[in-house]
Write a protein that holds these residues in place. Structure first.
Motif, PDB file in Angstrom:
ATOM      1  N   TYR A  45       0.754  -2.332  11.231  1.00  0.00           N
ATOM      2  CA  TYR A  45       0.928  -0.921  10.919  1.00  0.00           C
ATOM      3  C   TYR A  45       2.402  -0.731  10.590  1.00  0.00           C
ATOM      4  O   TYR A  45       3.264  -1.010  11.424  1.00  0.00           O
ATOM      5  CB  TYR A  45       0.499  -0.060  12.109  1.00  0.00           C
ATOM      6  CG  TYR A  45       0.697   1.417  11.892  1.00  0.00           C
ATOM      7  CD1 TYR A  45      -0.027   2.076  10.914  1.00  0.00           C
ATOM      8  CD2 TYR A  45       1.582   2.146  12.653  1.00  0.00           C
ATOM      9  CE1 TYR A  45       0.145   3.430  10.711  1.00  0.00           C
ATOM     10  CE2 TYR A  45       1.760   3.491  12.459  1.00  0.00           C
ATOM     11  CZ  TYR A  45       1.031   4.129  11.481  1.00  0.00           C
ATOM     12  OH  TYR A  45       1.195   5.462  11.273  1.00  0.00           O
ATOM     13  N   ASP A  71       2.945   5.543   5.514  1.00  0.00           N
ATOM     14  CA  ASP A  71       2.544   4.507   6.447  1.00  0.00           C
ATOM     15  C   ASP A  71       1.259   3.876   5.958  1.00  0.00           C
ATOM     16  O   ASP A  71       0.541   4.450   5.135  1.00  0.00           O
ATOM     17  CB  ASP A  71       2.363   5.080   7.851  1.00  0.00           C
ATOM     18  CG  ASP A  71       1.295   6.148   7.905  1.00  0.00           C
ATOM     19  OD1 ASP A  71       0.949   6.667   6.831  1.00  0.00           O
ATOM     20  OD2 ASP A  71       0.821   6.464   8.997  1.00  0.00           O
ATOM     21  N   ALA A  72       0.992   2.670   6.428  1.00  0.00           N
ATOM     22  CA  ALA A  72      -0.223   1.981   6.018  1.00  0.00           C
ATOM     23  C   ALA A  72      -0.605   0.965   7.070  1.00  0.00           C
ATOM     24  O   ALA A  72       0.248   0.454   7.791  1.00  0.00           O
ATOM     25  CB  ALA A  72      -0.019   1.280   4.678  1.00  0.00           C
ATOM     26  N   PHE A  73      -1.904   0.722   7.147  1.00  0.00           N
ATOM     27  CA  PHE A  73      -2.421  -0.313   8.042  1.00  0.00           C
ATOM     28  C   PHE A  73      -3.115  -1.359   7.184  1.00  0.00           C
ATOM     29  O   PHE A  73      -3.906  -1.026   6.317  1.00  0.00           O
ATOM     30  CB  PHE A  73      -3.417   0.292   9.039  1.00  0.00           C
ATOM     31  CG  PHE A  73      -4.007  -0.711  10.003  1.00  0.00           C
ATOM     32  CD1 PHE A  73      -3.329  -1.060  11.143  1.00  0.00           C
ATOM     33  CD2 PHE A  73      -5.227  -1.313   9.745  1.00  0.00           C
ATOM     34  CE1 PHE A  73      -3.860  -1.985  12.031  1.00  0.00           C
ATOM     35  CE2 PHE A  73      -5.764  -2.235  10.630  1.00  0.00           C
ATOM     36  CZ  PHE A  73      -5.074  -2.567  11.771  1.00  0.00           C
ATOM     37  N   ALA A  74      -2.782  -2.622   7.402  1.00  0.00           N
ATOM     38  CA  ALA A  74      -3.458  -3.697   6.681  1.00  0.00           C
ATOM     39  C   ALA A  74      -3.858  -4.756   7.681  1.00  0.00           C
ATOM     40  O   ALA A  74      -3.149  -4.969   8.664  1.00  0.00           O
ATOM     41  CB  ALA A  74      -2.531  -4.303   5.636  1.00  0.00           C
ATOM     42  N   HIS A  75      -4.989  -5.375   7.452  1.00  0.00           N
ATOM     43  CA  HIS A  75      -5.369  -6.468   8.357  1.00  0.00           C
ATOM     44  C   HIS A  75      -6.099  -7.559   7.591  1.00  0.00           C
ATOM     45  O   HIS A  75      -6.690  -7.319   6.544  1.00  0.00           O
ATOM     46  CB  HIS A  75      -6.214  -5.979   9.540  1.00  0.00           C
ATOM     47  CG  HIS A  75      -7.462  -5.254   9.179  1.00  0.00           C
ATOM     48  ND1 HIS A  75      -8.439  -4.988  10.081  1.00  0.00           N
ATOM     49  CD2 HIS A  75      -7.880  -4.729   8.017  1.00  0.00           C
ATOM     50  CE1 HIS A  75      -9.410  -4.330   9.477  1.00  0.00           C
ATOM     51  NE2 HIS A  75      -9.101  -4.152   8.242  1.00  0.00           N
ATOM     52  N   ASP A 118     -13.749  -5.713   5.261  1.00  0.00           N
ATOM     53  CA  ASP A 118     -12.681  -4.969   4.603  1.00  0.00           C
ATOM     54  C   ASP A 118     -12.046  -5.884   3.572  1.00  0.00           C
ATOM     55  O   ASP A 118     -10.927  -6.351   3.754  1.00  0.00           O
ATOM     56  CB  ASP A 118     -11.649  -4.523   5.660  1.00  0.00           C
ATOM     57  CG  ASP A 118     -10.680  -3.501   5.109  1.00  0.00           C
ATOM     58  OD1 ASP A 118     -10.887  -3.050   3.976  1.00  0.00           O
ATOM     59  OD2 ASP A 118      -9.706  -3.174   5.809  1.00  0.00           O
ATOM     60  N   ILE A 161       2.704  -5.034  14.986  1.00  0.00           N
ATOM     61  CA  ILE A 161       1.763  -6.107  14.661  1.00  0.00           C
ATOM     62  C   ILE A 161       0.692  -6.129  15.735  1.00  0.00           C
ATOM     63  O   ILE A 161       1.001  -6.129  16.925  1.00  0.00           O
ATOM     64  CB  ILE A 161       2.471  -7.475  14.589  1.00  0.00           C
ATOM     65  CG1 ILE A 161       3.628  -7.443  13.592  1.00  0.00           C
ATOM     66  CG2 ILE A 161       1.482  -8.566  14.266  1.00  0.00           C
ATOM     67  CD1 ILE A 161       3.253  -7.553  12.171  1.00  0.00           C
ATOM     68  N   ARG A 162      -0.558  -6.137  15.300  1.00  0.00           N
ATOM     69  CA  ARG A 162      -1.667  -6.198  16.235  1.00  0.00           C
ATOM     70  C   ARG A 162      -2.194  -7.637  16.221  1.00  0.00           C
ATOM     71  O   ARG A 162      -2.899  -8.031  15.308  1.00  0.00           O
ATOM     72  CB  ARG A 162      -2.766  -5.231  15.793  1.00  0.00           C
ATOM     73  CG  ARG A 162      -3.868  -5.042  16.767  1.00  0.00           C
ATOM     74  CD  ARG A 162      -5.060  -5.886  16.512  1.00  0.00           C
ATOM     75  NE  ARG A 162      -6.033  -5.684  17.565  1.00  0.00           N
ATOM     76  CZ  ARG A 162      -7.053  -6.480  17.789  1.00  0.00           C
ATOM     77  NH1 ARG A 162      -7.259  -7.520  17.046  1.00  0.00           N
ATOM     78  NH2 ARG A 162      -7.877  -6.235  18.781  1.00  0.00           N
ATOM     79  N   ASP A 191      -8.885 -10.517  14.193  1.00  0.00           N
ATOM     80  CA  ASP A 191      -8.439  -9.461  13.298  1.00  0.00           C
ATOM     81  C   ASP A 191      -6.931  -9.251  13.500  1.00  0.00           C
ATOM     82  O   ASP A 191      -6.495  -8.740  14.519  1.00  0.00           O
ATOM     83  CB  ASP A 191      -9.212  -8.193  13.683  1.00  0.00           C
ATOM     84  CG  ASP A 191      -8.939  -7.043  12.758  1.00  0.00           C
ATOM     85  OD1 ASP A 191      -7.879  -7.044  12.117  1.00  0.00           O
ATOM     86  OD2 ASP A 191      -9.788  -6.146  12.683  1.00  0.00           O
ATOM     87  N   GLU A 223       0.843  -1.206   0.000  1.00  0.00           N
ATOM     88  CA  GLU A 223       0.000   0.000   0.000  1.00  0.00           C
ATOM     89  C   GLU A 223       0.878   1.257   0.000  1.00  0.00           C
ATOM     90  O   GLU A 223       0.561   2.234  -0.663  1.00  0.00           O
ATOM     91  CB  GLU A 223      -0.933  -0.016   1.200  1.00  0.00           C
ATOM     92  CG  GLU A 223      -2.086   0.965   1.011  1.00  0.00           C
ATOM     93  CD  GLU A 223      -3.004   1.025   2.201  1.00  0.00           C
ATOM     94  OE1 GLU A 223      -3.296  -0.029   2.782  1.00  0.00           O
ATOM     95  OE2 GLU A 223      -3.436   2.142   2.532  1.00  0.00           O
TER      96      GLU A 223
END
Lengths: 392, 171
Positions: A338, A323-327, A253, A352-353, A334, A103
């Protein structure tokens, strides 16, 4: 025969057990990290007889500092590091890190790579669910089903080995596509056979585990959480779907090929351990159905990774600042990443979440209160707590 | 555009914030650190139900920490990043806790405190041990000026195997 409390303490001490009497009836019990059920995770329990009065989650036994180490390594090398965050399905951290990096780069990955990634993610989901069935049935005491599940998972491991060269840690999805192409058509036929085979074995699992009287007696009504509580605590994945919230990242998403695929999101309302287990059982069926569709669709032609001159010199591969967030949806919930870049050949920050950080600490502490000591492993397993997510 | 409508509605209720649409299903807000509680309250009222994570990014050159609150709305199917900046000096890196708005934040705040030293005022579990051992408390290893190589060499007593003056090791 009645035994007094002081005699129990004396007997425990003589046998080398370190029970700490907090007051007349309460004891402190260290559950884990050696306990089989907790998997490198520890819970400090305050026990009144065999009931839990208070539980304190104690993570940190698996902390390896991946987020920090990732800041010292080139972009592509990090794949070999970050996938170790989720042991049962290592393709998930690979995928989110790659998606976030793409991204930032503004890359659209080729259709063939998308197909391969979707297939790999779904194979990982099926193998993680089989792994989970193994854990659950061991904790319930129905060992046969667990050994079957481990054996069927082995078929997927063999497929992974042919595709990626490794059984458990695949190091396969990279920013820009995947590392290798599908070996041959024989692999696709084997995948089809394996999916059919595991699908044919699901009634056996139902018979032994999910429709078993023991399962219902052990799991019904324990570890109950409601919708409001689950939302406030940030619970995701099958655990929140067992409370009646139809939240699935693949639907909410959509990424990769999921918008084109037909599948259902199973939702139950009870919110207890049994509901969570059944949601996972239904999802396993849906995942096999998705894999069937993917095999039928067949991999589209074309390249399997982005054709970019920068990919030829990976140590000097640079990503523009951003920056980008993907999940993605993992079997635990989930799973998000980031990623921050400052334009160098190494990421500036990777976070990492893991889904277990939400349901493995606060939720677990609250669900365990009032449970019997024998139910502690069952509640842990029904939440599908994955300690490396928390520690990273 | 769906995302544009969400951003406009939230900015109307919280005029102190800045916001923009990043792409489909991704929005972004920047708020001053002292208004973070009000802003997250506004987000919760606008059905951003889940808090996914609190990320701290250490911008060493700017002398600032960037805190990014990762929020997800199940109703709107949208991810929101709430950014705020605080000074990175350890005595000034303080934030109000948002545990009373999103209880899940308690865990994320403990994580941020352990690795970066951001102190969240009002979080009772701030002093409780989290992932790091007692000996490692106060090191805040994810800060950019933490000497990781030096720490590893000292801790594992492998000084003789490395050149002290070489600075670009890939461990």
């Amino acid at each position: 025969m009645m035994v007094s409390q002081s005699e129990l303490v004396r007997e425990a001490r003589e046998n080398g057990m370190d029970l700490l009497p907090l007051d007349k009836d309460t004891y402190e019990l260290f559950f884990g990290p050696q306990h089989m059920a907790t998997e490198n995770f520890s819970i400090i329990l305050k026990m009144d007889g065999h009931r839990v009065v208070k539980a304190i989650a104690n993570p940190g036994f698996l902390h390896r500092g991946f987020e920090k180490l990732a800041e010292y390594r080139p972009w592509h090398t990090n794949i070999a590091l970050l996938l170790r965050i989720c042991v049962p399905e290592p393709d998930v951290p690979e995928a989110i890190y790659s998606m976030a990096t793409e991204e930032i780069l503004g890359w659209e990955i080729p259709e063939r790579a998308q197909w391969i990634r979707t297939t790999v993610l779904e194979m990982a989901r099926v193998s993680a669910y089989l792994f989970w069935i193994m854990g659950l049935s061991f904790k319930l005491g129905v060992y046969t089903a667990g050994q079957w599940a481990a054996a069927y998972r082995e078929r997927l491991m063999a497929l992974f080995e042919q595709l990626t060269g490794a059984r458990v840690y695949h190091i396969y999805t990279i920013p820009g596509g995947v590392r290798r192409d599908i070996p041959n058509d024989r692999w696709l036929r084997q995948l089809k056979d394996t999916v059919e085979y595991i699908k044919g074995k699901l009634p056996d699992f139902d018979h032994l585990v999910f429709e078993n009287y023991i399962t219902f007696r052990r799991m019904e009504g324990i570890g109950v959480m409601d919708k409001k509580f689950a939302l406030a605590e940030g619970v995701t994945g099958p655990n929140i779907r067992a409370t009646g919230v139809p939240y699935d990242v693949r639907r909410a998403d959509p990424y990769l090929l999921y918008p084109e695929l037909d599948f259902e999101v199973p939702v139950l309302k009870d919110g207890d351990a049994l509901a969570r287990a059944l949601v996972r059982r239904y999802e396993l069926e849906q995942d096999l159905y998705i894999l069937e569709q993917l095999v039928e669709m067949g991999p589209p032609g074309g390249p399997y990774k982005v054709e970019d001159p920068r990919l030829k010199n990976l140590p000097r591969f640079k990503v523009p600042a951003g920056d980008a967030f993907a999940h993605v949806e993992s079997t635990k919930g989930d799973f998000g990443a980031y990623v921050v870049s400052d334009g160098k050949n190494k990421p500036y920050r990777v976070q990492i979440r893991g889904p277990s950080i939400a349901h493995g600490i606060r939720v677990l502490e609250q669900l365990l209160v009032g449970a019997r000591i024998a139910d502690v492993p069952v509640i842990l397993m029904s939440l599908d707590n994955c300690p490396p997510d928390i520690d990273r | 555009m769906r995302e544009q409508a969400i951003v406009e509605k939230i900015l109307k209720e919280a005029p102190y914030a800045e916001g923009k649409v990043r792409r489909e299903r991704r929005v972004e807000f920047t708020v001053p650190a002292e208004r973070i509680k009000d802003f997250l309250m506004t987000l919760k009222e606008n059905s951003f139900e889940l808090m996914l994570q609190i990320t701290v990014v250490d911008w060493l050159k700017d002398g600032e920490y960037e805190l990014v609150y990762q929020m997800w709305s199940i109703t709107h199917r949208t991810h929101a990043m709430v950014r705020t900046r605080i000074p990175r000096e350890l005595d000034k890196a303080r934030m109000p806790t948002v545990r009373d708005i999103y209880p899940a934040a308690e865990t994320y705040e403990r994580d941020a405190h352990d690795f970066f030293g951001v102190y969240f005022e009002g979080n009772e579990k701030m002093e409780m041990p989290w992932i790091l051992d007692d000996k490692e408390q106060g090191l805040f290893p994810h800060r950019k000026d933490f000497d990781m190589l030096g720490y590893v060499k000292r801790k594992y007593k492998i000084l003789d195997r490395f050149d002290e003056n070489k600075d670009n090791y890939v461990i």
